[in-house]
Design an enzyme around this catalytic site. Structure first.
Site, PDB file in Angstrom:
ATOM      1  N   ASP A 183      -2.960 -13.251   7.158  1.00  0.00           N
ATOM      2  CA  ASP A 183      -3.545 -12.346   6.318  1.00  0.00           C
ATOM      3  C   ASP A 183      -4.757 -12.824   5.693  1.00  0.00           C
ATOM      4  O   ASP A 183      -4.744 -14.070   5.926  1.00  0.00           O
ATOM      5  CB  ASP A 183      -2.573 -11.838   5.362  1.00  0.00           C
ATOM      6  CG  ASP A 183      -2.917 -10.654   4.283  1.00  0.00           C
ATOM      7  OD1 ASP A 183      -3.798 -10.182   4.460  1.00  0.00           O
ATOM      8  OD2 ASP A 183      -2.554 -10.911   3.175  1.00  0.00           O
ATOM      9  N   LEU A 184      -5.695 -12.194   4.999  1.00  0.00           N
ATOM     10  CA  LEU A 184      -6.759 -12.818   4.449  1.00  0.00           C
ATOM     11  C   LEU A 184      -6.733 -12.804   2.969  1.00  0.00           C
ATOM     12  O   LEU A 184      -6.484 -13.921   2.165  1.00  0.00           O
ATOM     13  CB  LEU A 184      -7.947 -11.895   4.540  1.00  0.00           C
ATOM     14  CG  LEU A 184      -9.449 -12.311   3.993  1.00  0.00           C
ATOM     15  CD1 LEU A 184     -10.065 -13.999   4.550  1.00  0.00           C
ATOM     16  CD2 LEU A 184     -10.482 -11.586   4.345  1.00  0.00           C
ATOM     17  N   ASP A 185      -6.555 -11.623   2.476  1.00  0.00           N
ATOM     18  CA  ASP A 185      -6.398 -11.503   0.597  1.00  0.00           C
ATOM     19  C   ASP A 185      -5.264 -12.171   0.227  1.00  0.00           C
ATOM     20  O   ASP A 185      -4.164 -11.650   0.561  1.00  0.00           O
ATOM     21  CB  ASP A 185      -6.498 -10.143   0.337  1.00  0.00           C
ATOM     22  CG  ASP A 185      -8.276  -9.487   0.590  1.00  0.00           C
ATOM     23  OD1 ASP A 185      -9.131 -10.207   0.395  1.00  0.00           O
ATOM     24  OD2 ASP A 185      -8.262  -8.622   1.252  1.00  0.00           O
ATOM     25  N   THR A 244      -8.588 -12.855  -3.459  1.00  0.00           N
ATOM     26  CA  THR A 244      -9.510 -11.919  -3.882  1.00  0.00           C
ATOM     27  C   THR A 244      -8.627 -10.732  -4.573  1.00  0.00           C
ATOM     28  O   THR A 244      -9.302  -9.779  -4.854  1.00  0.00           O
ATOM     29  CB  THR A 244     -10.240 -11.255  -2.446  1.00  0.00           C
ATOM     30  OG1 THR A 244      -9.292 -11.236  -1.430  1.00  0.00           O
ATOM     31  CG2 THR A 244     -11.229 -12.101  -2.040  1.00  0.00           C
ATOM     32  N   LYS A 280      -1.495  -4.367  -2.515  1.00  0.00           N
ATOM     33  CA  LYS A 280      -1.864  -5.562  -1.610  1.00  0.00           C
ATOM     34  C   LYS A 280      -1.263  -5.313  -0.256  1.00  0.00           C
ATOM     35  O   LYS A 280      -0.347  -4.719   0.053  1.00  0.00           O
ATOM     36  CB  LYS A 280      -1.018  -6.552  -2.341  1.00  0.00           C
ATOM     37  CG  LYS A 280      -1.639  -7.174  -3.708  1.00  0.00           C
ATOM     38  CD  LYS A 280      -0.745  -8.680  -3.846  1.00  0.00           C
ATOM     39  CE  LYS A 280      -1.448  -9.237  -5.084  1.00  0.00           C
ATOM     40  NZ  LYS A 280      -0.786 -10.332  -5.603  1.00  0.00           N
ATOM     41  N   ALA A 330      -6.391  -5.989   6.382  1.00  0.00           N
ATOM     42  CA  ALA A 330      -6.626  -4.628   6.410  1.00  0.00           C
ATOM     43  C   ALA A 330      -8.120  -4.566   6.023  1.00  0.00           C
ATOM     44  O   ALA A 330      -8.604  -3.440   5.998  1.00  0.00           O
ATOM     45  CB  ALA A 330      -5.733  -3.786   5.438  1.00  0.00           C
ATOM     46  N   LYS A 375      -0.596  -1.604   7.527  1.00  0.00           N
ATOM     47  CA  LYS A 375       0.792  -2.265   7.113  1.00  0.00           C
ATOM     48  C   LYS A 375       1.631  -1.418   6.252  1.00  0.00           C
ATOM     49  O   LYS A 375       0.957  -0.579   5.693  1.00  0.00           O
ATOM     50  CB  LYS A 375       0.378  -3.941   6.392  1.00  0.00           C
ATOM     51  CG  LYS A 375      -0.613  -4.762   7.063  1.00  0.00           C
ATOM     52  CD  LYS A 375      -1.119  -5.653   6.357  1.00  0.00           C
ATOM     53  CE  LYS A 375      -1.834  -6.516   7.106  1.00  0.00           C
ATOM     54  NZ  LYS A 375      -2.509  -7.800   6.126  1.00  0.00           N
ATOM     55  N   GLU A 402       1.630 -14.320   5.145  1.00  0.00           N
ATOM     56  CA  GLU A 402       1.342 -12.914   4.315  1.00  0.00           C
ATOM     57  C   GLU A 402       1.712 -13.176   3.066  1.00  0.00           C
ATOM     58  O   GLU A 402       2.657 -14.060   2.574  1.00  0.00           O
ATOM     59  CB  GLU A 402       2.306 -12.042   4.780  1.00  0.00           C
ATOM     60  CG  GLU A 402       1.730 -10.858   5.615  1.00  0.00           C
ATOM     61  CD  GLU A 402       0.535  -9.862   5.019  1.00  0.00           C
ATOM     62  OE1 GLU A 402       0.446  -9.940   3.678  1.00  0.00           O
ATOM     63  OE2 GLU A 402      -0.128  -9.214   5.467  1.00  0.00           O
ATOM     64  N   ASP A 403       1.119 -12.697   1.851  1.00  0.00           N
ATOM     65  CA  ASP A 403       1.422 -12.516   0.612  1.00  0.00           C
ATOM     66  C   ASP A 403       2.001 -11.281  -0.157  1.00  0.00           C
ATOM     67  O   ASP A 403       2.278 -11.309  -1.011  1.00  0.00           O
ATOM     68  CB  ASP A 403       0.348 -12.880  -0.227  1.00  0.00           C
ATOM     69  CG  ASP A 403      -0.743 -11.779  -0.334  1.00  0.00           C
ATOM     70  OD1 ASP A 403      -1.197 -11.685   0.698  1.00  0.00           O
ATOM     71  OD2 ASP A 403      -1.317 -11.629  -1.229  1.00  0.00           O
TER      72      ASP A 403
END
Ligand code: BG6
Ligand code: MG
Length: 215
Positions: free
Chosen positions: A7-9, A15, A43, A115, A145, A169-170
């Protein structure tokens, strides 16, 4: 294991605070009160779904047409992208760069399953875009998600099965998606507990690459 899906954020960079700032400004304007606790629900959730949740939270879901909702989402995104302009490699979360470099050295492919439609821009700002072999385009997804679709596509994009991948993932929605396709889930703890994850860490520096490969 044969590859990694990120995942990114909240995993590569933090972010979430900028998403929150941009949504909060919009929500204030619409007369809807949101706080950091409510923000946890956003999120991993797509831009439009986030807007729907905010409108529902303020009991205003029926007050806007589809075109108006799209304009509101675009307004939020403009504010968000403005906040992203100052991102630099210093904004990578601890351990991320070393982890990606080690993965590359060990021929472990890495994919992004975010996403966010801003993912390529953010990865360029962080100067790590070249360390990823694939970025799933969220515009191609039929479900967001917690549906596993994005994680299945991410594994496919690096030529492996979900069972051969480790997903990072967060967010609860993300962990649920990872688990739903049989991928091994590592939760990055920042706020909410991530009970469903196979293991949790606070930063990627806590992980041993050889142990992950051996899983
Ligand atoms: C996810 C974030 O990574 O991307 C969500 O956790 C966000 O908060 C979603 O809504 C979509 O991002 P964007 O950049 O396309 O609005
Ligand atoms: Mg996230």
């Amino acid at each position: 294991m044969k590859g990694f899906v990120f995942d990114l954020d909240g995993v590569i960079t933090d972010t979430a605070k900028y998403h929150y700032e941009a949504w909060k400004a919009l929500a204030d304007k619409l007369g809807i009160e949101i706080d950091l606790k409510f923000n946890e629900q956003l999120k991993g959730i797509s831009r439009m779904d986030s807007l729907e949740r905010i409108l529902a939270h303020g009991n205003k879901q029926d007050q806007y047409s589809q075109a108006q909702k799209e304009a509101l989402a675009a307004e939020k995104n403009e504010a968000y992208v403005q906040l992203l302009q100052n991102l630099t490699p210093d904004d990578l979360l601890p351990g991320v760069k070393d982890f990606l470099l080690e993965a590359k050295a060990k021929n472990m492919p890495c994919a992004i399953a975010s996403a966010s439609k801003n993912a390529p821009f953010i990865l360029e700002k962080l100067e790590v875009i070249d360390l990823f072999d694939a970025i799933v385009d969220p515009a191609t997804l039929s479900k967001g998600k917690p549906d596993p679709e994005i994680f299945v596509k991410a594994a496919q994009s690096i030529g492996i099965t979900p069972e051969e991948a480790i997903g990072f993932e967060d967010a609860q929605a993300g962990i649920a998606g990872i688990k739903a396709c049989g991928m091994y889930a590592i939760g990055i703890l920042a706020g909410e507990p991530l009970d469903q994850a196979n293991q949790t860490v606070h930063t990627l520096s806590e992980l041993n690459m050889n142990e992950l490969i051996a899983l």
